[in-house]
Scaffold this motif. Structure first.
Motif, short mmCIF file in Angstrom:
data_model
loop_
_atom_site.label_atom_id
_atom_site.label_comp_id
_atom_site.label_asym_id
_atom_site.label_seq_id
_atom_site.Cartn_x
_atom_site.Cartn_y
_atom_site.Cartn_z
N GLU A 67 -0.96 -9.00 28.01
CA GLU A 67 -0.77 -8.19 26.80
C GLU A 67 -1.70 -8.58 25.65
O GLU A 67 -2.22 -7.73 24.95
CB GLU A 67 0.69 -8.31 26.35
N ASP A 68 -1.94 -9.87 25.46
CA ASP A 68 -2.74 -10.33 24.32
C ASP A 68 -4.21 -10.58 24.64
O ASP A 68 -4.91 -11.24 23.89
CB ASP A 68 -2.13 -11.62 23.75
N ASP A 69 -4.70 -10.02 25.76
CA ASP A 69 -6.09 -10.27 26.17
C ASP A 69 -7.13 -9.47 25.41
O ASP A 69 -8.32 -9.69 25.60
CB ASP A 69 -6.26 -10.04 27.67
N GLY A 70 -6.70 -8.53 24.58
CA GLY A 70 -7.67 -7.75 23.81
C GLY A 70 -7.52 -6.26 24.06
O GLY A 70 -6.43 -5.77 24.33
N ASP A 71 -8.65 -5.56 24.00
CA ASP A 71 -8.67 -4.11 24.14
C ASP A 71 -8.83 -3.75 25.62
O ASP A 71 -9.88 -4.01 26.22
CB ASP A 71 -9.80 -3.51 23.31
N TRP B 252 -8.57 -3.37 40.65
CA TRP B 252 -7.15 -3.75 40.71
C TRP B 252 -6.83 -4.46 39.40
O TRP B 252 -7.33 -5.54 39.15
CB TRP B 252 -6.85 -4.66 41.89
N LEU B 253 -6.05 -3.81 38.57
CA LEU B 253 -5.59 -4.41 37.32
C LEU B 253 -4.29 -5.14 37.60
O LEU B 253 -3.28 -4.52 37.96
CB LEU B 253 -5.38 -3.33 36.26
N LEU B 254 -4.33 -6.46 37.50
CA LEU B 254 -3.15 -7.29 37.76
C LEU B 254 -2.58 -7.76 36.43
O LEU B 254 -3.29 -8.34 35.62
CB LEU B 254 -3.53 -8.48 38.64
N SER B 255 -1.31 -7.48 36.22
CA SER B 255 -0.66 -7.87 34.97
C SER B 255 0.70 -8.50 35.30
O SER B 255 1.29 -8.20 36.34
CB SER B 255 -0.50 -6.66 34.05
N PRO B 256 1.18 -9.37 34.41
CA PRO B 256 2.48 -10.01 34.67
C PRO B 256 3.60 -8.98 34.80
O PRO B 256 3.60 -7.95 34.11
CB PRO B 256 2.69 -10.89 33.42
N ASP C 275 0.79 1.64 28.62
CA ASP C 275 -0.47 1.17 28.04
C ASP C 275 -1.60 1.30 29.06
O ASP C 275 -2.73 1.69 28.72
CB ASP C 275 -0.36 -0.29 27.58
N ILE C 276 -1.30 0.97 30.32
CA ILE C 276 -2.30 1.11 31.38
C ILE C 276 -2.60 2.58 31.60
O ILE C 276 -3.76 2.99 31.71
CB ILE C 276 -1.80 0.44 32.68
N GLY C 277 -1.54 3.40 31.61
CA GLY C 277 -1.70 4.84 31.79
C GLY C 277 -2.52 5.50 30.70
O GLY C 277 -3.24 6.47 30.95
#
Length: 143
Positions: free
Chosen positions: A69-73, A92-96, A108-110
């Motif tokens: 979440e806090d990685d930027g834009d 492949w976008l990997l997020s917690p 947010d990804i959408g």
């Protein structure tokens, strides 16, 4: 008796969730101490190649991007992820996962993906702590 050559069942399962194939070159972006070591090892085992960093020698077949979440834009990061990606490649976008520190809302990804020129095609449980969203560039429209 069991043969030990090749990836273990668990490694095949993790990498297969991401559609990894032998011979693919995979670029890894956003690596940090919280990344899933077993998933990373699985990708390397199945593809037969070490993960490459931010400056690959050639184009890559897949980009694995660890994102919190806090990685930027996210839009800027996705656009940057396309720099070395071959035509027809996958991000492949990997997020917690939900409830974990750094969780990214699916909305947010959408919102970010189409702005970056990508379409989300599927979401999976990539590992115990990480969810994955498969992003591809839309096929060019035929005239």
């Amino acid at each position: 008796m069991s043969a030990t050559a090749g990836p273990t069942e668990g490694q095949r399962t993790l990498a297969s969730r991401l559609g990894m194939q032998p011979g693919q070159v995979v670029q890894e972006l956003g690596y940090d101490d919280d990344c899933d070591a077993e998933l990373r090892a699985s990708i390397e085992e199945v593809t037969g190649n070490a993960l490459v960093g931010e400056d690959p020698d050639d184009v890559v077949d897949v980009v694995v991007m660890w994102w919190r979440e806090d990685d930027g834009d996210l839009v800027d990061a996705l656009v940057d992820a396309l720099t070395d990606l071959a035509d027809g490649g996958v991000v492949w976008l990997l997020s917690p996962k939900t409830g974990r520190s750094g969780h990214v809302e699916p909305s947010d990804i959408g919102d970010a993906a189409p702005t970056a020129g990508l379409s989300a095609t599927s979401s999976i449980s990539a590992s115990r702590e990480w969810q994955g969203t498969r992003l591809v560039a839309p096929k060019a429209s035929r005239k």
